[in-house]
Motif scaffolding. Structure first.
Motif, PDB file in Angstrom:
ATOM      1  N   TYR A 155     104.764  30.689  89.644  1.00 53.84           N
ATOM      2  CA  TYR A 155     105.049  29.187  89.807  1.00 53.84           C
ATOM      3  C   TYR A 155     106.130  28.797  88.765  1.00 53.84           C
ATOM      4  O   TYR A 155     106.123  29.033  87.676  1.00 53.84           O
ATOM      5  N   ASN A 156     107.151  28.235  89.482  1.00 55.51           N
ATOM      6  CA  ASN A 156     108.362  28.050  88.492  1.00 55.51           C
ATOM      7  C   ASN A 156     108.908  29.268  88.222  1.00 55.51           C
ATOM      8  O   ASN A 156     109.014  29.741  86.932  1.00 55.51           O
ATOM      9  N   ALA A 157     109.105  30.168  89.386  1.00 56.10           N
ATOM     10  CA  ALA A 157     109.717  31.573  88.797  1.00 56.10           C
ATOM     11  C   ALA A 157     110.887  31.535  88.077  1.00 56.10           C
ATOM     12  O   ALA A 157     111.138  32.584  87.254  1.00 56.10           O
ATOM     13  N   ASN A 158     111.704  30.685  88.001  1.00 56.88           N
ATOM     14  CA  ASN A 158     112.870  30.601  87.137  1.00 56.88           C
ATOM     15  C   ASN A 158     112.625  30.753  85.595  1.00 56.88           C
ATOM     16  O   ASN A 158     113.536  31.236  85.065  1.00 56.88           O
ATOM     17  N   TYR A 159     111.610  30.064  85.287  1.00 54.84           N
ATOM     18  CA  TYR A 159     111.335  30.202  84.011  1.00 54.84           C
ATOM     19  C   TYR A 159     110.742  31.674  83.497  1.00 54.84           C
ATOM     20  O   TYR A 159     111.513  32.174  82.727  1.00 54.84           O
ATOM     21  N   ASP A 160     109.680  32.184  84.195  1.00 52.85           N
ATOM     22  CA  ASP A 160     109.074  33.434  83.841  1.00 52.85           C
ATOM     23  C   ASP A 160     109.990  34.612  84.152  1.00 52.85           C
ATOM     24  O   ASP A 160     110.240  35.363  83.157  1.00 52.85           O
ATOM     25  N   LEU A 161     110.783  34.692  85.220  1.00 58.32           N
ATOM     26  CA  LEU A 161     111.490  35.934  85.453  1.00 58.32           C
ATOM     27  C   LEU A 161     112.892  35.698  84.570  1.00 58.32           C
ATOM     28  O   LEU A 161     113.411  36.839  84.236  1.00 58.32           O
ATOM     29  N   SER A 162     113.435  34.696  84.222  1.00 55.29           N
ATOM     30  CA  SER A 162     114.584  34.251  83.549  1.00 55.29           C
ATOM     31  C   SER A 162     114.228  34.823  82.279  1.00 55.29           C
ATOM     32  O   SER A 162     115.027  35.608  81.335  1.00 55.29           O
ATOM     33  N   LEU A 163     112.971  34.641  81.500  1.00 49.86           N
ATOM     34  CA  LEU A 163     112.588  35.185  80.284  1.00 49.86           C
ATOM     35  C   LEU A 163     112.586  36.823  80.054  1.00 49.86           C
ATOM     36  O   LEU A 163     113.014  37.204  79.272  1.00 49.86           O
ATOM     37  N   ILE A 164     111.779  37.190  81.195  1.00 46.46           N
ATOM     38  CA  ILE A 164     111.798  38.592  81.241  1.00 46.46           C
ATOM     39  C   ILE A 164     113.120  39.360  81.387  1.00 46.46           C
ATOM     40  O   ILE A 164     113.435  40.280  80.730  1.00 46.46           O
ATOM     41  N   ALA A 165     113.885  38.799  82.169  1.00 48.39           N
ATOM     42  CA  ALA A 165     115.571  39.108  82.149  1.00 48.39           C
ATOM     43  C   ALA A 165     116.355  39.122  80.843  1.00 48.39           C
ATOM     44  O   ALA A 165     117.097  39.944  80.584  1.00 48.39           O
ATOM     45  N   THR A 166     115.801  37.967  80.177  1.00 47.17           N
ATOM     46  CA  THR A 166     116.419  37.902  78.916  1.00 47.17           C
ATOM     47  C   THR A 166     116.200  39.053  77.817  1.00 47.17           C
ATOM     48  O   THR A 166     116.915  39.587  77.368  1.00 47.17           O
ATOM     49  N   GLN A 167     114.809  39.217  78.109  1.00 49.34           N
ATOM     50  CA  GLN A 167     114.254  40.191  77.146  1.00 49.34           C
ATOM     51  C   GLN A 167     114.646  41.769  77.388  1.00 49.34           C
ATOM     52  O   GLN A 167     114.712  42.541  76.692  1.00 49.34           O
ATOM     53  N   ASP A 168     114.729  41.938  78.693  1.00 53.26           N
ATOM     54  CA  ASP A 168     115.142  43.377  79.247  1.00 53.26           C
ATOM     55  C   ASP A 168     116.131  42.967  80.337  1.00 53.26           C
ATOM     56  O   ASP A 168     115.929  42.788  81.292  1.00 53.26           O
ATOM     57  N   PRO A 169     117.564  43.332  79.765  1.00 50.69           N
ATOM     58  CA  PRO A 169     118.780  42.787  80.487  1.00 50.69           C
ATOM     59  C   PRO A 169     118.650  43.789  81.906  1.00 50.69           C
ATOM     60  O   PRO A 169     119.452  43.599  82.799  1.00 50.69           O
ATOM     61  N   THR A 170     118.052  44.908  81.892  1.00 52.39           N
ATOM     62  CA  THR A 170     117.947  46.036  83.112  1.00 52.39           C
ATOM     63  C   THR A 170     117.104  45.364  84.107  1.00 52.39           C
ATOM     64  O   THR A 170     116.955  45.953  85.360  1.00 52.39           O
ATOM     65  N   PHE A 171     116.429  44.430  83.879  1.00 49.55           N
ATOM     66  CA  PHE A 171     115.429  43.686  84.778  1.00 49.55           C
ATOM     67  C   PHE A 171     116.192  43.073  85.987  1.00 49.55           C
ATOM     68  O   PHE A 171     116.922  42.267  85.600  1.00 49.55           O
ATOM     69  N   THR A 172     115.828  43.475  87.178  1.00 50.88           N
ATOM     70  CA  THR A 172     116.217  42.772  88.127  1.00 50.88           C
ATOM     71  C   THR A 172     115.140  42.290  89.354  1.00 50.88           C
ATOM     72  O   THR A 172     114.201  43.138  89.272  1.00 50.88           O
ATOM     73  N   VAL A 173     115.224  41.446  90.143  1.00 51.37           N
ATOM     74  CA  VAL A 173     114.472  41.261  91.250  1.00 51.37           C
ATOM     75  C   VAL A 173     114.368  42.216  92.152  1.00 51.37           C
ATOM     76  O   VAL A 173     115.325  42.442  93.004  1.00 51.37           O
ATOM     77  N   GLY A 174     113.014  42.963  92.419  1.00 48.76           N
ATOM     78  CA  GLY A 174     113.206  44.116  93.096  1.00 48.76           C
ATOM     79  C   GLY A 174     112.259  43.763  94.623  1.00 48.76           C
ATOM     80  O   GLY A 174     112.219  44.878  95.403  1.00 48.76           O
ATOM     81  N   GLY A 175     112.113  42.581  95.125  1.00 54.03           N
ATOM     82  CA  GLY A 175     111.123  42.303  96.167  1.00 54.03           C
ATOM     83  C   GLY A 175     111.104  40.953  96.406  1.00 54.03           C
ATOM     84  O   GLY A 175     111.817  40.046  95.686  1.00 54.03           O
ATOM     85  N   LEU A 176     110.115  40.560  97.228  1.00 58.21           N
ATOM     86  CA  LEU A 176     109.813  39.026  97.497  1.00 58.21           C
ATOM     87  C   LEU A 176     109.331  38.241  96.181  1.00 58.21           C
ATOM     88  O   LEU A 176     108.373  38.706  95.659  1.00 58.21           O
ATOM     89  N   VAL A 177     109.795  37.193  95.979  1.00 60.93           N
ATOM     90  CA  VAL A 177     109.327  36.126  95.149  1.00 60.93           C
ATOM     91  C   VAL A 177     109.030  34.978  95.986  1.00 60.93           C
ATOM     92  O   VAL A 177     109.709  34.398  96.562  1.00 60.93           O
ATOM     93  N   VAL A 178     107.710  34.589  95.769  1.00 61.14           N
ATOM     94  CA  VAL A 178     107.280  33.388  96.430  1.00 61.14           C
ATOM     95  C   VAL A 178     106.923  32.133  95.338  1.00 61.14           C
ATOM     96  O   VAL A 178     106.010  32.484  94.246  1.00 61.14           O
ATOM     97  N   ASP A 179     107.767  31.394  95.235  1.00 65.28           N
ATOM     98  CA  ASP A 179     107.418  30.145  94.318  1.00 65.28           C
ATOM     99  C   ASP A 179     106.838  28.975  94.746  1.00 65.28           C
ATOM    100  O   ASP A 179     107.741  28.230  95.381  1.00 65.28           O
ATOM    101  N   PRO A 180     105.632  28.738  94.462  1.00 65.57           N
ATOM    102  CA  PRO A 180     105.088  27.468  95.014  1.00 65.57           C
ATOM    103  C   PRO A 180     105.719  26.064  94.566  1.00 65.57           C
ATOM    104  O   PRO A 180     105.546  25.236  94.947  1.00 65.57           O
ATOM    105  N   PHE A 181     106.214  26.247  93.442  1.00 71.91           N
ATOM    106  CA  PHE A 181     107.111  25.155  92.768  1.00 71.91           C
ATOM    107  C   PHE A 181     108.033  24.697  93.589  1.00 71.91           C
ATOM    108  O   PHE A 181     108.288  23.438  94.079  1.00 71.91           O
TER     109      PHE A 181
END
Length: 232
Positions: A98-124
């Motif tokens: 929910y509101n993936a932009n927050y959680d996944l952006s935080l993870i990508a900030t903490q680990d710059p190697t992180f990328t989205v590797g599949g489907l994200v479903v964002d009910p927001f």
């Protein structure tokens, strides 16, 4: 074409030190795998290595003393969460956030190697697209959205409870709005990216019309780049 609704789901949520995903650190995290009526849980408590502001503690209940005693090192939690998210996608699951932009952006900030590797479903994003004109302050908060669709969230701002609520919304929304079920996974990703961008442009236009600064409006989804002032 296979509908995204035929995929098994996972869900993800973070509780953190601040509302800015580019400066916040993790306090707790949860990844769920949902298979029919069975839910497998993995939960983390992190010592963020910085003081937890009082306003954040008031929201999620974690204090400095608690995370110092019970939390794992922040970098370890980040690495384990990233590995879990990658595993979820490797299993062919859709990841509900929910509101993936927050959680996944935080993870990508903490680990710059992180990328989205599949489907994200964002009910927001989905709720805002399909019920754009719903009025009322706070109507897009997760607890309010759950109530709107006939469900309850009794323990908001608990990572596990919020992750499960996001998964329940991902199940519910295509049943309320059947056209949602017509999208294949890659189509849903493209649509959510487009919808988020268009909503950002609409909001920026509204700010301009009301003589307000639109410069903080972000249009990237599901990971936003840090503003230049924070990236510098």
């Amino acid at each position: 074409m296979t509908s995204w609704t035929e995929m098994p789901l996972a869900a993800f949520d973070l509780e953190t030190t601040s509302p800015d995903p580019h400066t916040a650190r993790i306090v707790s995290a949860c990844v769920l795998r949902i298979d029919g009526g069975q839910v497998a849980r993995r939960h983390w408590i992190a010592n963020p290595g910085i003081p937890i502001p009082a306003e954040a503690t008031e929201i999620h209940g974690f204090s400095d003393e608690y995370v110092q005693k019970h939390g794992h090192p922040h970098d370890q939690v980040v690495a384990e969460v990233v590995a879990e998210l990658r595993a979820v996608w490797a299993e062919g699951r859709g990841l509900t956030v929910y509101n993936a932009n927050y959680d996944l952006s935080l993870i990508a900030t903490q680990d710059p190697t992180f990328t989205v590797g599949g489907l994200v479903v964002d009910p927001f994003v989905l709720d805002k697209q399909y019920d754009r004109y719903r009025k009322g302050a706070g109507q897009r908060k997760l607890s309010a959205v759950m109530i709107h669709y006939g469900m309850r969230l009794d323990d908001a701002h608990d990572a596990e409870a919020d992750a499960l609520a996001a998964a329940r919304l991902a199940w519910k929304l295509p049943r309320v709005y059947p056209t949602l079920a017509e999208f294949a996974p890659d189509q849903l990703m493209e649509r959510q990216t487009h919808w988020y961008r268009e909503e950002g442009h609409r909001y920026a236009d509204w700010l301009r019309r009301n003589d307000r600064d639109p410069s903080t409006v972000r249009t990237e989804w599901p990971i936003q780049t840090a503003p230049e002032s924070e990236a510098a």
